[in-house]
Design a protein around this motif. Structure first.
Motif, PDB file in Angstrom:
ATOM      1  N   UNK A 244       0.815  -1.216   0.000  1.00  0.00           N
ATOM      2  CA  UNK A 244       0.000   0.000   0.000  1.00  0.00           C
ATOM      3  C   UNK A 244       0.851   1.270   0.000  1.00  0.00           C
ATOM      4  N   UNK A 245       0.331   2.293  -0.640  1.00  0.00           N
ATOM      5  CA  UNK A 245       0.936   3.623  -0.575  1.00  0.00           C
ATOM      6  C   UNK A 245       0.605   4.173   0.811  1.00  0.00           C
ATOM      7  N   UNK A 246       1.626   4.693   1.507  1.00  0.00           N
ATOM      8  CA  UNK A 246       1.432   5.215   2.855  1.00  0.00           C
ATOM      9  C   UNK A 246       1.300   6.741   2.836  1.00  0.00           C
ATOM     10  N   UNK A 247       2.155   7.399   2.053  1.00  0.00           N
ATOM     11  CA  UNK A 247       2.161   8.862   2.016  1.00  0.00           C
ATOM     12  C   UNK A 247       1.828   9.385   0.626  1.00  0.00           C
ATOM     13  N   UNK A 248       0.913  10.308   0.565  1.00  0.00           N
ATOM     14  CA  UNK A 248       0.627  11.006  -0.686  1.00  0.00           C
ATOM     15  C   UNK A 248       1.396  12.325  -0.603  1.00  0.00           C
ATOM     16  N   UNK A 249       2.569  12.334  -1.244  1.00  0.00           N
ATOM     17  CA  UNK A 249       3.465  13.478  -1.149  1.00  0.00           C
ATOM     18  C   UNK A 249       3.989  13.863  -2.535  1.00  0.00           C
ATOM     19  N   UNK A 250       4.941  14.776  -2.580  1.00  0.00           N
ATOM     20  CA  UNK A 250       5.482  15.234  -3.861  1.00  0.00           C
ATOM     21  C   UNK A 250       6.168  14.109  -4.625  1.00  0.00           C
ATOM     22  N   UNK A 251       6.821  13.196  -3.926  1.00  0.00           N
ATOM     23  CA  UNK A 251       7.474  12.066  -4.599  1.00  0.00           C
ATOM     24  C   UNK A 251       6.429  11.203  -5.309  1.00  0.00           C
ATOM     25  N   UNK A 252       5.294  10.985  -4.663  1.00  0.00           N
ATOM     26  CA  UNK A 252       4.226  10.204  -5.290  1.00  0.00           C
ATOM     27  C   UNK A 252       3.641  10.962  -6.479  1.00  0.00           C
ATOM     28  N   UNK A 253       3.446  12.257  -6.326  1.00  0.00           N
ATOM     29  CA  UNK A 253       2.910  13.064  -7.435  1.00  0.00           C
ATOM     30  C   UNK A 253       3.853  13.022  -8.650  1.00  0.00           C
ATOM     31  N   UNK A 254       5.158  13.051  -8.405  1.00  0.00           N
ATOM     32  CA  UNK A 254       6.121  12.964  -9.500  1.00  0.00           C
ATOM     33  C   UNK A 254       6.043  11.587 -10.158  1.00  0.00           C
ATOM     34  N   UNK A 255       5.938  10.547  -9.349  1.00  0.00           N
ATOM     35  CA  UNK A 255       5.796   9.196  -9.895  1.00  0.00           C
ATOM     36  C   UNK A 255       4.544   9.107 -10.764  1.00  0.00           C
ATOM     37  N   UNK A 256       3.434   9.665 -10.294  1.00  0.00           N
ATOM     38  CA  UNK A 256       2.188   9.657 -11.075  1.00  0.00           C
ATOM     39  C   UNK A 256       2.399  10.378 -12.401  1.00  0.00           C
ATOM     40  N   UNK A 257       3.033  11.538 -12.376  1.00  0.00           N
ATOM     41  CA  UNK A 257       3.287  12.298 -13.609  1.00  0.00           C
ATOM     42  C   UNK A 257       4.167  11.501 -14.568  1.00  0.00           C
ATOM     43  N   UNK A 258       5.210  10.858 -14.046  1.00  0.00           N
ATOM     44  CA  UNK A 258       6.097  10.044 -14.884  1.00  0.00           C
ATOM     45  C   UNK A 258       5.359   8.843 -15.470  1.00  0.00           C
ATOM     46  N   UNK A 259       4.524   8.204 -14.660  1.00  0.00           N
ATOM     47  CA  UNK A 259       3.755   7.061 -15.142  1.00  0.00           C
ATOM     48  C   UNK A 259       2.777   7.486 -16.234  1.00  0.00           C
ATOM     49  N   UNK A 260       2.110   8.616 -16.032  1.00  0.00           N
ATOM     50  CA  UNK A 260       1.160   9.104 -17.035  1.00  0.00           C
ATOM     51  C   UNK A 260       1.892   9.394 -18.341  1.00  0.00           C
TER      52      UNK A 260
END
Length: 151
Positions: A6-22
């Motif tokens: 599970x994802x524990x923290x919704x932070x800038x690192x996760x947002x960057x990962x989402x942008x890269x995945x998209x």
């Protein structure tokens, strides 16, 4: 095989990962990508089935609450370009997940003559606990066997 956690923290690192995945998904082109497909073993999925590719859906820690019906359709996987096989999927799914704001959301989707989140690969759904198309399809398995014989 590794299981996504599970994802524990919704932070800038996760947002960057989402942008890269998209970006990766759109360039492929594809309609869905799970973090496990980019070697990040977290329960995170991006999906966009819109014609214009402008309706990105981010599912954090998705869980299927219900599914019904079955349908067979041809599917591929961005992890294994060019490999397609017929796979059985639910016609309708109900999924709960967190969005990028940490809000709990529910998605109900069904197959109506096209693709939708229920047709995306298991890494993109069902809590990211099932094998990928590469593991499930005979086409990939045969190609792998043939490649092994050449080495």
């Amino acid at each position: 095989k590794k299981v996504a956690t599970p994802v524990v923290n919704i932070d800038e690192a996760l947002r960057k990962l989402v942008a890269d995945m998209a970006e990766t998904m759109y360039e492929a082109p594809g309609i869905g990508l799970a973090a496990t497909q980019v070697d990040v073993h977290k329960r995170l999925v991006v999906i966009d089935i819109s014609e214009e590719k402008n309706q990105l859906l981010v599912l954090i820690n998705p869980e299927i609450d219900a599914s019904e019906g079955m349908q067979i359709g041809e599917e591929g996987c961005l992890s294994v370009p060019g490999i397609y096989d017929k796979v059985e999927r639910a016609e309708k799914v109900k999924v709960h997940y967190l969005d990028l704001d940490g809000e709990r959301k529910t998605l109900e989707a069904w197959l109506a003559g096209g693709v939708h989140p229920a047709r995306t690969r298991p890494p993109q759904r069902q809590g990211l606990r099932r094998p990928s198309v590469a593991d499930e399809t005979g086409a990939y398995q045969e190609q792998t066997r043939q490649a092994g014989k050449k080495n």
